[in-house]
Write an enzyme that holds these catalytic residues in place. Structure first.
Site, PDB file in Angstrom:
ATOM      1  N   LYS A   1       0.912  -1.105  -0.101  1.00 47.32           N
ATOM      2  CA  LYS A   1      -0.133   0.133   0.150  1.00 47.32           C
ATOM      3  C   LYS A   1       1.081   1.212   0.073  1.00 47.32           C
ATOM      4  O   LYS A   1       1.990   1.186   0.742  1.00 47.32           O
ATOM      5  CB  LYS A   1      -0.948  -0.180   1.225  1.00 47.32           C
ATOM      6  CG  LYS A   1      -1.924  -1.179   1.244  1.00 47.32           C
ATOM      7  CD  LYS A   1      -2.661  -0.921   2.411  1.00 47.32           C
ATOM      8  CE  LYS A   1      -3.608  -2.299   2.683  1.00 47.32           C
ATOM      9  NZ  LYS A   1      -4.414  -2.151   4.091  1.00 47.32           N
TER      10      LYS A   1
ATOM     11  N   HIS B   1       0.510   5.939   3.735  1.00 47.92           N
ATOM     12  CA  HIS B   1      -0.671   6.496   4.111  1.00 47.92           C
ATOM     13  C   HIS B   1      -0.438   7.776   5.381  1.00 47.92           C
ATOM     14  O   HIS B   1       0.527   7.502   5.865  1.00 47.92           O
ATOM     15  CB  HIS B   1      -1.567   5.145   4.748  1.00 47.92           C
ATOM     16  CG  HIS B   1      -2.914   6.180   4.876  1.00 47.92           C
ATOM     17  ND1 HIS B   1      -3.317   7.040   5.947  1.00 47.92           N
ATOM     18  CD2 HIS B   1      -4.204   6.072   4.062  1.00 47.92           C
ATOM     19  CE1 HIS B   1      -4.449   7.074   5.838  1.00 47.92           C
ATOM     20  NE2 HIS B   1      -4.973   6.661   4.815  1.00 47.92           N
TER      21      HIS B   1
ATOM     22  N   HIS C   1       0.297   7.063   8.870  1.00 46.05           N
ATOM     23  CA  HIS C   1       1.609   6.617   9.617  1.00 46.05           C
ATOM     24  C   HIS C   1       2.513   7.998   9.834  1.00 46.05           C
ATOM     25  O   HIS C   1       3.564   7.753  10.293  1.00 46.05           O
ATOM     26  CB  HIS C   1       2.217   5.714   8.552  1.00 46.05           C
ATOM     27  CG  HIS C   1       1.404   4.358   8.537  1.00 46.05           C
ATOM     28  ND1 HIS C   1       1.630   3.458   9.285  1.00 46.05           N
ATOM     29  CD2 HIS C   1       0.815   3.791   7.594  1.00 46.05           C
ATOM     30  CE1 HIS C   1       0.754   2.483   8.873  1.00 46.05           C
ATOM     31  NE2 HIS C   1       0.426   2.970   7.794  1.00 46.05           N
TER      32      HIS C   1
END
Length: 472
Positions: A138, A141, A144
């Site tokens: 992924k 994001h 994080h």
């Protein structure tokens, strides 16, 4: 520097109280700066002073503080003496303070503040800091971001104090989501897209397969079977998983470089898929593992069946869970690093998870579990770019650089710089980090582009501006 002022106060007290200055220094503390009211710079705790004297009659503390303050005199160092609640307060001569601070900053440079005698006897420790920990396959994001910023700050601080710090990025590279992703890539994935824009394509595949799995039981079953194949070591499934992992780390390293962050170890849940089985055996051998009607395995941490104190450690098919792998990771790190402290930096939503992990380590017989700490934080809300809702950190970093370039171009006093893109990114990142540190750690906060780029007040832009002026 502060110790020089503290020592000067201690010498004056020493003459009055007939005590060695060394005995008094620890009772004199710096007073935190307050925006709401003007406060002293240092204060003496009269209560701790009486404790040092072993005076068991302990007359009224406030009376003692007043009497002591009346006997003390201002000098070239101390400009004002007052009393607080059980304290004697000292304000330092402002001209002397300014001159001393600037001289010390010039002399010590990046080591400013670290040569204090308060740190001279500090024992060096082995410290592990786990932070950032994005999910493999992924894109990075924004969720994080806080873990990365706060964890990096903690690691830098511990390192500056002379501790041996190991920075670990514990990737989310195992679990049921890889069953979904593996199945999704087989159904919707394209090798060409994977090579040209890997994480964007994997993100799209993941979103699509989740929608399919919600409506189609066969897709959900296929995802479950794919993860089982991973757990059993199927070579074809592992090869695809490894490709996803390698592509993700390449992307993360590039993002971390922009943030000025590095790691000593890229670990992950996958490292502990086998060791988690050993954990399950150990829990079972100690009589802590209980099987449910559904076939899952749990640990009851309350002993009385309280549902909130039950931690599931194994699925009905025998595959491991997040908590099991965290237990295995903690045990492995103690064997590997023999740490004095291990710090986990995650959002406050994981508070219960870590409480349970630490408690399970204790009842498994690992006394060092008390050396493990969780540093929780609130979440960032309302982080958007001009294009709408933000998902990925890189979008935020690009937006920061773009907005900062526009700000620089619109201000008449901006001087021409060699690399405006790099300057804009550095100033913008400072603005982002300072904005993040301004609030209370545990509080959620509303993200604001306007506040980030303010050139006055407690902002990163103003901090960089002040720093530049001091170097002129």
């Amino acid at each position: 520097m502060a110790c020089g002022f503290r020592r000067s106060i201690a010498y004056q007290l020493s003459r009055l109280l007939d005590l060695p200055p060394e005995n008094l220094i620890k009772s004199i503390s710096a007073v935190p700066i307050s925006r709401k009211e003007e406060v002293a710079d240092f204060q003496l705790s009269v209560d701790s002073l009486l404790g040092n004297n072993n005076d068991h009659s302990r007359p009224d503390i406030q009376v003692q503080a007043t009497r002591l303050a009346e006997k003390l005199k201002c000098d070239t160092v101390v400009s004002e003496i007052s009393t607080g609640q059980g304290t004697v307060n000292f304000k330092i001569n402002r001209e002397l303070l300014t001159k001393t601070v600037l001289q010390q900053v010039i002399k010590d440079g990046s080591k400013y503040g670290l040569n204090s005698e308060l740190f001279s006897g500090l024992p060096q420790k082995k410290i592990v800091v786990e932070f950032s920990s994005p999910n493999v396959a992924k894109k990075f994001h924004v969720g994080h971001l806080r873990s990365t910023i706060i964890g990096n700050f903690i690691a830098n601080l511990k390192e500056a104090l002379g501790h041996q710090v190991t920075r670990i990025n514990y990737l989310g590279d195992w679990g049921m989501q890889f069953g979904l992703l593996g199945t999704g890539f087989q159904l919707f994935g394209y090798e060409e897209k994977l090579q040209s824009n890997p994480l964007q394509h994997l993100f799209e595949v993941y979103v699509q397969v989740n929608k399919e799995a919600a409506d189609n039981k066969n897709v959900a079953k296929s995802a479950h079977e794919f993860f089982q194949r991973l757990e059993l070591g199927d070579m074809q499934a592992l090869e695809l998983w490894q490709k996803f992992r390698d592509l993700s780390i390449e992307e993360y390293v590039r993002i971390y470089k922009r943030l000025g962050v590095h790691f000593d170890e890229y670990s992950g849940e996958s490292f502990y898929r086998e060791k988690s089985q050993e954990v399950l055996k150990l829990l079972d051998s100690k009589g802590l593992l209980q099987k449910t009607i559904k076939g899952t395995a749990i640990v009851n941490l309350s002993g009385n069946g309280d549902p909130s104190s039950i931690c599931t450690v194994m699925r009905s098919d025998g595959t491991s869970l997040y908590a099991t792998r965290d237990l295995a990771a903690a045990i492995d790190r103690m064997d590997k690093y023999n740490f004095d402290t291990m710090i986990y930096v995650t959002d406050k939503g994981q508070k219960k998870h870590f409480q349970q992990v630490f408690q399970m380590l204790q009842i498994m017989g690992y006394d060092w579990a008390e050396r493990c700490q969780h540093v929780p934080f609130g979440v960032v809300q309302g982080m958007k770019t001009r294009r709408g809702e933000v998902t990925f950190l890189e979008d935020v970093l690009n937006e920061i650089r773009s907005r900062m370039l526009q700000n620089m171009a619109s201000i008449k006093t901006t001087k021409e710089v060699e690399n405006p893109q790099e300057t804009a990114e550095r100033v913008g990142l400072a603005a982002l980090i300072i904005q993040d540190f301004k609030g209370v750690l545990l509080s959620d906060y509303q993200f604001s582009w306007d506040r980030i780029f303010q050139s006055r007040g407690d902002t990163g832009v103003f901090l960089q501006y002040t720093h530049a002026r001091l170097h002129r």
